[in-house]
Design an enzyme around this catalytic site. Sequence first.
Site, PDB file in Angstrom:
ATOM      1  CG  ASP A 177       6.300  -1.030  -7.459  1.00  0.00           C
ATOM      2  OD1 ASP A 177       7.282  -1.089  -8.208  1.00  0.00           O
ATOM      3  OD2 ASP A 177       6.382  -0.950  -6.214  1.00  0.00           O
ATOM      4  CG  ASP A 204      -3.931 -12.700 -12.044  1.00  0.00           C
ATOM      5  OD1 ASP A 204      -3.514 -11.699 -12.666  1.00  0.00           O
ATOM      6  OD2 ASP A 204      -3.558 -13.860 -12.277  1.00  0.00           O
ATOM      7  CE  LYS A 262       8.845  -3.685  -9.485  1.00  0.00           C
ATOM      8  NZ  LYS A 262       8.921  -3.675  -8.032  1.00  0.00           N
ATOM      9  CG  ASP A 307      -0.826  -6.931  -4.752  1.00  0.00           C
ATOM     10  OD1 ASP A 307       0.103  -6.144  -4.998  1.00  0.00           O
ATOM     11  OD2 ASP A 307      -0.646  -8.158  -4.539  1.00  0.00           O
ATOM     12  N   GLY A 329       0.784  -1.239   0.000  1.00  0.00           N
ATOM     13  CA  GLY A 329       0.000   0.000   0.000  1.00  0.00           C
ATOM     14  C   GLY A 329       0.813   1.284   0.000  1.00  0.00           C
ATOM     15  CD1 TRP A 338       4.875   2.763  -4.616  1.00  0.00           C
ATOM     16  CD2 TRP A 338       4.209   2.776  -6.748  1.00  0.00           C
ATOM     17  NE1 TRP A 338       5.993   2.671  -5.413  1.00  0.00           N
ATOM     18  CE2 TRP A 338       5.611   2.675  -6.710  1.00  0.00           C
ATOM     19  CE3 TRP A 338       3.566   2.794  -7.984  1.00  0.00           C
ATOM     20  CZ2 TRP A 338       6.386   2.598  -7.880  1.00  0.00           C
ATOM     21  CZ3 TRP A 338       4.333   2.719  -9.146  1.00  0.00           C
ATOM     22  CH2 TRP A 338       5.728   2.631  -9.089  1.00  0.00           C
TER      23      TRP A 338
HETATM   24  C1  LIG Z   1       6.782  -4.576  -5.379  1.00  0.00           C
HETATM   25  S1  LIG Z   1       5.205  -5.050  -4.868  1.00  0.00           S
HETATM   26  C2  LIG Z   1       4.325  -3.541  -4.913  1.00  0.00           C
HETATM   27  C3  LIG Z   1       4.654  -2.573  -3.816  1.00  0.00           C
HETATM   28  C4  LIG Z   1       3.694  -1.405  -3.789  1.00  0.00           C
HETATM   29  N1  LIG Z   1       3.892  -0.543  -4.935  1.00  0.00           N
HETATM   30  C5  LIG Z   1       3.864  -0.561  -2.538  1.00  0.00           C
HETATM   31  O1  LIG Z   1       4.421   0.524  -2.629  1.00  0.00           O
HETATM   32  O2  LIG Z   1       3.392  -0.965  -1.482  1.00  0.00           O
HETATM   33  C6  LIG Z   1       4.617  -5.916  -6.256  1.00  0.00           C
HETATM   34  C7  LIG Z   1       3.243  -6.502  -6.117  1.00  0.00           C
HETATM   35  O3  LIG Z   1       2.782  -7.009  -7.385  1.00  0.00           O
HETATM   36  C8  LIG Z   1       1.793  -7.976  -7.052  1.00  0.00           C
HETATM   37  N2  LIG Z   1       1.410  -8.790  -8.218  1.00  0.00           N
HETATM   38  C9  LIG Z   1       2.164  -9.692  -8.879  1.00  0.00           C
HETATM   39  N3  LIG Z   1       1.469 -10.270  -9.877  1.00  0.00           N
HETATM   40  C10 LIG Z   1       0.228  -9.714  -9.845  1.00  0.00           C
HETATM   41  C11 LIG Z   1      -0.949  -9.901 -10.634  1.00  0.00           C
HETATM   42  N4  LIG Z   1      -0.974 -10.781 -11.649  1.00  0.00           N
HETATM   43  N5  LIG Z   1      -2.040  -9.164 -10.333  1.00  0.00           N
HETATM   44  C12 LIG Z   1      -2.023  -8.277  -9.307  1.00  0.00           C
HETATM   45  N6  LIG Z   1      -0.925  -8.066  -8.529  1.00  0.00           N
HETATM   46  C13 LIG Z   1       0.184  -8.765  -8.789  1.00  0.00           C
HETATM   47  C14 LIG Z   1       2.455  -8.782  -5.955  1.00  0.00           C
HETATM   48  O4  LIG Z   1       1.487  -9.505  -5.216  1.00  0.00           O
HETATM   49  C15 LIG Z   1       3.153  -7.691  -5.149  1.00  0.00           C
HETATM   50  O5  LIG Z   1       2.442  -7.321  -4.010  1.00  0.00           O
END
Ligand SMILES: C[S@@+](CC[C@H](N)C(=O)[O-])C[C@H]1O[C@@H](n2cnc3c(N)ncnc32)[C@H](O)[C@@H]1O
Length: 251
Positions: A116, A91, A156, A75, A55, A57
């Site tokens: 991200d 997803d 990213k 997420d 959370g 961002w």
């Molecule tokens: C680096 S973290 C994000 C951090 C976030 N921006 C923050 O500041 O708190 C990346 C996230 O991408 C999510 N993610 C990966 N594949 C996903 C998908 N297919 N759909 C939704 N979220 C996904 C992961 O569960 C993970 O929590």
Amino acid sequence: MADHWVENHKRDSWRKQAKASGYRARSAFKLKQIQERFNLVREGDFVLDVGCHPGGWAQVAVELVGDDGKVVGVDLQPCAPVEGAILLTGDITDPLTQERILEELDGETLNVIVSDISPHITGKWDMDQSVAMTLVADVFDFALPLLKKGGGFTTKLFQGIGVEELIAAVRPHFSSVRRFSPDASRNSSSEVYLVCKHHTPWKAPKVSVRERYETAVNKLVGGEEIEADPEPVASSFRVRRKKSDDGLEEH
Ligand SMILES: C[S@@+](CC[C@H](N)C(=O)[O-])C[C@H]1O[C@@H](n2cnc3c(N)ncnc32)[C@H](O)[C@@H]1O
């Protein structure tokens, strides 16, 4: 050794700042630095935050859009509430999740998409990087039709094979596409952000980002023929995720 010390020192410094400022993750500073440089999000904007857990961002996006704006996050992992944001679990590539996002949009279009997203890491770096890039292409294909003309998009990327091809596939959709490595990125060798501004939907190619990206990568790696025993390809992709001692998520 010296570089390693500097990296650790920087990481600790961002972590301390995140804790002191009430952000849930150090990654919050990455979005803040993207914002400082590119002025992506404005007051009153409607923002979609893709891969929003835990959370950080979303917290920054809520601050930026203010009371008149709106933030919807999504997420795979459930996210503790962030005041002022609607955070969905699912997803982003699943049609049911996409349907829920559309319901939240309620016919409105987005000013900005911030992503991200990082897929689950297996440790097989080339495969992980390739999966990550395909996921980013899918996010573009889902979200671009929801983005206003003139809107912005940051995502990213993971350095390695296919980065140039993905950027080329995205370029026709925006009048400005830039790479940016925020200081707060812990592992700048593998992580970079693409910052796209001024959405130009009238220039959008008919073929999806993913299809154009995959066609270009196939060409790059020698066509569609499958080698009997392919040589492993070196990549700089590295992602490690752990919770630090101070409870802040490492993102
Ligand atoms: C680096 S973290 C994000 C951090 C976030 N921006 C923050 O500041 O708190 C990346 C996230 O991408 C999510 N993610 C990966 N594949 C996903 C998908 N297919 N759909 C939704 N979220 C996904 C992961 O569960 C993970 O929590």
